[in-house]
Design a protein around this motif. Structure first.
Motif, short mmCIF file in Angstrom:
data_model
loop_
_atom_site.label_atom_id
_atom_site.label_comp_id
_atom_site.label_asym_id
_atom_site.label_seq_id
_atom_site.Cartn_x
_atom_site.Cartn_y
_atom_site.Cartn_z
N SER A 109 0.72 -1.19 0.11
CA SER A 109 -0.05 0.17 0.09
C SER A 109 0.82 1.26 -0.21
O SER A 109 0.59 2.09 -0.71
N TYR A 110 1.97 1.18 0.69
CA TYR A 110 2.80 2.11 0.73
C TYR A 110 3.41 2.61 -0.69
O TYR A 110 3.56 3.65 -1.10
N VAL A 111 3.83 1.66 -1.39
CA VAL A 111 4.64 1.93 -2.81
C VAL A 111 3.41 2.54 -3.64
O VAL A 111 3.60 3.26 -4.27
N GLN A 112 2.39 2.02 -3.54
CA GLN A 112 1.03 2.31 -4.29
C GLN A 112 0.67 3.90 -4.21
O GLN A 112 0.60 4.50 -4.78
N ALA A 113 0.78 4.23 -2.73
CA ALA A 113 0.69 5.75 -2.38
C ALA A 113 1.91 6.48 -3.04
O ALA A 113 1.53 7.59 -3.50
#
Length: 323
Positions: free
Chosen positions: A60-64
């Protein structure tokens, strides 16, 4: 039939194996050992759950990060980074152990998992997660993953390095991944992005600048466009006008993101002599509105904050007067 002498042996063996316990309860030492085994299994299952949570949160962090610049995405990335740090260090609201900086149990287990090459999946999660610890002492452990021959482990280690931003991170390790044609393209692009993320805190900026220059010269026609974007941005971050001549040529690159990055880089270098090149991006030949917007903002920066919109003639007058 059991021979008599063996019957005696069985009797003695049975007596030796089962000490008398008039209450029918387990011997204290045995009970303690059994409880330790149960506790160990519970901790193992708990750590597995921690790894799953970390893996999901990092995705999720990478997507953000991919949507960086949008308020909601930026807030989500900040929140996830804080949560990941607290989970890795076993501090704060995640474990209710207070807000102190002392690493907890998860931190030790993650280090062990990062060093254990037998459990590749766990190792990959661990090397990435350790980057969120903020502990630069983890650099060597994460680097081991980046130096492996496992693409998944390499990519996870690259993420860990990008987040850790240790000043002593050797730029050559990331450059080697970028220039490895057998490595998946998205992993090569991520390695270049990681090098850019590290640059602002690096003790080895001259090395990084030379790597960017190599990417934009020798690798100009062979490296993925995503790598070129990071290289152009990296030269802009160095703010050395001596690199302007190299960067300005990328205003005509076929990939819009590269043209945008070149416009921003020239503004960061305060490359006044290339204002005309930026003005050309405002004309009808440039069909991508975001590129025109970046060129306009770059011109405004070069003009000390003055902005005359998309009026090409007005921009020429601004720089003809030296304003």
């Amino acid at each position: 039939m059991v021979r008599p002498e063996f019957a005696v042996l069985f009797l003695f063996a049975a007596c030796a194996a089962a000490p008398e316990d008039t209450k029918g309860e387990a011997v204290p030492e045995v009970a303690k050992h059994e409880q330790e085994m149960r506790d160990g299994e519970a901790r193992r299952r708990d750590f597995q759950a921690v790894l799953v949570r970390l893996d999901q949160a990092m995705d999720s962090y990478v997507q953000a990060l991919a949507n960086r610049g949008q308020v909601r995405a930026d807030q989500q990335a900040e929140r996830l980074e804080r949560t990941l740090r607290e989970t890795v260090l076993d501090i704060g609201p995640v474990s209710n152990r207070g807000a102190g900086p002392a690493p907890g149990e998860n931190f030790g287990r993650l280090q062990a998992a990062a060093a254990n090459g037998k459990e590749k999946h766990q190792q990959a999660i661990a090397v990435a997660a350790l980057g969120f610890s903020g502990q630069t002492s983890m650099l060597d452990l994460i680097l081991q993953g980046a130096l492996s021959d496992d693409p998944l482990l390499i990519d996870r280690a690259v993420l860990g390095l990008a987040v850790l931003k240790a000043p002593d991170t050797p730029p050559g390790v990331l450059a080697a991944i970028v220039e490895r044609p057998t490595h998946p393209e998205d992993g090569r692009v991520q390695a270049a992005w990681a090098l850019y993320e590290i640059q602002a805190r690096s003790n080895r900026v001259p090395e990084i600048v030379e790597i960017w220059r190599r990417f934009l010269t020798a690798g100009r026609d062979t490296l993925p466009a995503g790598v070129i974007v990071s290289a152009v941005r990296g030269l802009g971050l160095a703010r050395d006008a001596a690199n302007a001549e190299l960067v300005v040529s990328f205003l005509k690159h076929s990939t819009p993101r590269v043209r945008m990055a070149a416009a921003v880089a020239l503004a960061r270098m305060n490359a006044q002599s290339h204002a005309d090149d930026l003005i050309e991006l405002l004309g009808p030949a440039e069909t991508v509105q975001n590129v025109r917007l970046h060129a306009r903002k770059a011109l405004a920066d070069l003009a000390g904050g003055r902005d005359v919109g998309y009026d090409v003639a007005a921009w020429r007058k601004v720089f003809d007067r030296g304003q």
